[in-house]
Design an enzyme around this catalytic site. Sequence first.
Site, PDB file in Angstrom:
ATOM      1  N   ILE A  53       0.825  -1.217   0.000  1.00 63.35           N
ATOM      2  CA  ILE A  53       0.000   0.000   0.000  1.00 63.35           C
ATOM      3  C   ILE A  53       0.856   1.263   0.000  1.00 63.35           C
ATOM      4  CG2 ILE A  53      -2.008  -1.071   1.074  1.00 63.35           C
ATOM      5  CD1 ILE A  53      -1.076  -0.003   3.766  1.00 63.35           C
TER       6      ILE A  53
ATOM      7  N   GLY B 240      11.298   5.537   2.059  1.00 60.87           N
ATOM      8  CA  GLY B 240      12.740   5.390   2.177  1.00 60.87           C
ATOM      9  C   GLY B 240      13.146   4.219   3.037  1.00 60.87           C
ATOM     10  N   PHE B 241      12.310   3.851   4.012  1.00 57.30           N
ATOM     11  CA  PHE B 241      12.628   2.744   4.900  1.00 57.30           C
ATOM     12  C   PHE B 241      12.331   1.400   4.243  1.00 57.30           C
ATOM     13  CE2 PHE B 241      11.528  -0.196   8.395  1.00 57.30           C
ATOM     14  CZ  PHE B 241      12.652  -0.077   9.186  1.00 57.30           C
TER      15      PHE B 241
ATOM     16  N   LYS C 233       8.929  -1.043   2.065  1.00 53.96           N
ATOM     17  CA  LYS C 233       7.550  -1.157   1.612  1.00 53.96           C
ATOM     18  C   LYS C 233       6.590  -1.261   2.798  1.00 53.96           C
ATOM     19  CE  LYS C 233       8.724  -3.427  -2.758  1.00 53.96           C
ATOM     20  NZ  LYS C 233       8.571  -4.632  -3.595  1.00 53.96           N
TER      21      LYS C 233
ATOM     22  N   LYS D 119       5.137  -2.043   7.990  1.00 54.89           N
ATOM     23  CA  LYS D 119       6.258  -1.400   7.293  1.00 54.89           C
ATOM     24  C   LYS D 119       7.487  -2.288   7.455  1.00 54.89           C
ATOM     25  CE  LYS D 119       7.065   3.042   7.924  1.00 54.89           C
ATOM     26  NZ  LYS D 119       7.590   4.282   8.543  1.00 54.89           N
TER      27      LYS D 119
ATOM     28  N   ASP E 143       9.895  15.552   9.357  1.00 56.82           N
ATOM     29  CA  ASP E 143       9.522  15.057   8.033  1.00 56.82           C
ATOM     30  C   ASP E 143       8.029  15.255   7.800  1.00 56.82           C
ATOM     31  OD1 ASP E 143      10.122  14.034   5.561  1.00 56.82           O
ATOM     32  OD2 ASP E 143      10.060  11.931   6.159  1.00 56.82           O
TER      33      ASP E 143
END
Length: 799
Positions: free
Chosen positions: A499, A503-504, A506, A521, A617
């Site tokens: 979904i 940067g970390f 999927k 995540k 961020d």
Amino acid sequence: MMGYRKFELFIWVLSVLCLGWLSSGFNPADIYLIDCGSPANTSVGDRVYVADNLASKFLSTPKDVVANISLKSITSFDDSPLYQTARIFTESSKYTFSISQSGRHWIRLYFYPFVYGGYDLSKAKFSVSTQNHVLLGDFSVQNASLVKEFSVNVTSDSLVITFTPSKNSFAFLNAMEVVSVPDQLITDDANNGLHGLTTQALETSWRVNMGGPTVSFEKDTLWRTWVPDQSFLVNANLAKNVSNIAAVNYDVGSALATKDIAPQTVYGTLTEMKSADDPNSNFNVSWEFTVDPGFQYLVRFHFCDVVSKSLYQLYFNVYLDSLIVARDLDLSTLATNKLAVPYYMDYVTTSAAVSNKLRISIGPSPLNNAYHNAILNGLEIMKLNNSAGSLSGANFLVPSSNSSAKSNVVVIVGASVGSFIAVVLAAILFVLCRRRKRLADQGHSKTWLPLSINGTNSHTMGSKYSYGTTASAASNYSYRFPFGVVQEATNNFDESWVIGIGGFGKVYKGVFNDGTKVAVKRGNPRSQQGLAEFRTEIGMLSQFRHRHLVSLIGYCDDESEMILIYDYMENGTLKSHLYGSGHPSLSWKQRLEVCIGAARGLHYLHTGYAIPIIHRDVKSANILLDENLMAKVADFGLSKTGPEINQTHVSTAVKGSFGYLDPEYFRRQQLTEKSDVYSFGVVLFEVLCARPVLDPSLPMEMNLALWAMKWQKKGQLEQIIDSTLAGKIRPDSLRKFGETAEKCLADYGVHRPSVGDVLRNLEYALQLQEAEIPGDAEENSTNMIGELSPQVNNFNYVR
């Protein structure tokens, strides 16, 4: 005791090895040197190039390809012996190299066109490609020796380089190098907070030694050649050369740059302003370089202050075309209060170059009492592949591969503000080669270590569930989940359940056995956002709960995984409802309520504890919406505790997403809560206009925030709103909203409101939108913002 002494000895040996590496340069894991067409090996300096007839195991070519052409009798030829032979390909041919260590590799291709038999090599036209990138397309070489240098990120166990002749033509090659590159040479998080560079293919356009002579490959640890800057100077009369090579200090403690970043000869020479001793000097020294239009470029600036007599003497500005990429640059502070320490800075051009010229300039800082001088020691300009994975100006597609390579998108964006237009970086799309099946099977990288919140190895921690246990989010709140449970919840990390991608890594949709939906995540082991962000996210979210912050349900660090599990947000990101995804558009009232909810979450972070939490961020992609469109702030991997009561700021490296990044924070590396306020101001204009923060088609100096601010200051904000809101926003509500966003984007943090003030203004804007004036409904309706002009609907930026 004996074991302890052995450990001491091991550490000593390791230290000596590390110091030796720093002093002697990089030792590549993979090194292939091929002299094409030569009947025997060829020595160049201390390197030996293997004849490709002896290295035939690398070459796969049809039988009718002409090979082993030798021209040792070239007259008046005093160039490298590598140019005296060539291999000619009349059909598509491949060199295949085994890769022992994945990562970035040099690919250097040597060309010299001569005539042999019926082949005039200057007439050759061909393309060169790897599994995932086109390096050259419809390429030809005219009347001179030429080296084309590329660096690509190799993620598989082999690298295939294919030479394909154009129609009715042929290809040729004199020599080739495939050599490992140090990991730190191109980092994912560059000095200005860039993300995504590690997997980008690069072509070296220029590598220049300012103020010094040519640096030959024998004097560079990575066999690079640096050319003098004289021919690139726009006005040589304004520039002065300085040499102080002995002063260069590769400070191990500072670790700003090593000899692998650039050799001592580069850092020890420089070009400065010619009248640097004149306090009234006020001009720039500029260089101009020819580049290929249609591409973005990574520009690496090399600095080393070998001219100052004392600390804090030299402050200067750095420009790329009309943009300031560094204001009031102070090398003494960056070098931890030392002189002559090498430092480098990366910058990515805002969008694809529209002209074939790129101008670099340096000039004095306007700071009071600043020494009127500016310096530059070295410069590298590297072309970035386009969205098709190509480095060729021709419209070539990346060849298909047997590996399951897929395209993913990484965005590099920039920020600007008023007179100080900071780093504006455009979206870069690039192709990532991933062996998905192997990653799914392995699920980890051996370089990742298990995490424990209390500092011990996580495998010693008691887990509440075994692999066969039915998991429930309600009963497993904030616990460590076994990998098997997470694997089951995500249908073995089914790609169709993805979904989001960040940067970390999927983000997958997950469903526990009790029916609870979660967002999972999963960290990508090759991502630069690793252990530190993983720890930060868990540490931050385990401290606080708020209805406008995404809740962390748990995490998993089994089998060296780094997985975070959150509440599932049914309606995805705010960004997805504004543009690009086809999701239903939000009404103005809904958008205001989303902004208010996000502001409440940020206000809690800033004020809910004795020490504020700064998100760092804030962007529309990190504001999530639940089934009721309630906004929740997410992604705390970059969050940092703010200043103590007796402090004004926190000094820290710049992190964040460009386009949203506070330029004052970028410039001074001083973080405050007002940095979040700036980012939120960008989000407000994004919500109003429903446009990306940056657009590759925009002029170089423009982004959404700057463009919207121009309309706001002209009092014509209604001209740029999302066309779906035309006629639906009350003027007073829009006015209050625009004023609020404008204040958030003030040049300096001290002039920006607190998030609490922003929240109250947004609530007032909502009240104005919902207010009804008796007997005046029709007039209010006609006073609402009318239909947009066709020009603005087409989003043609007006300056």
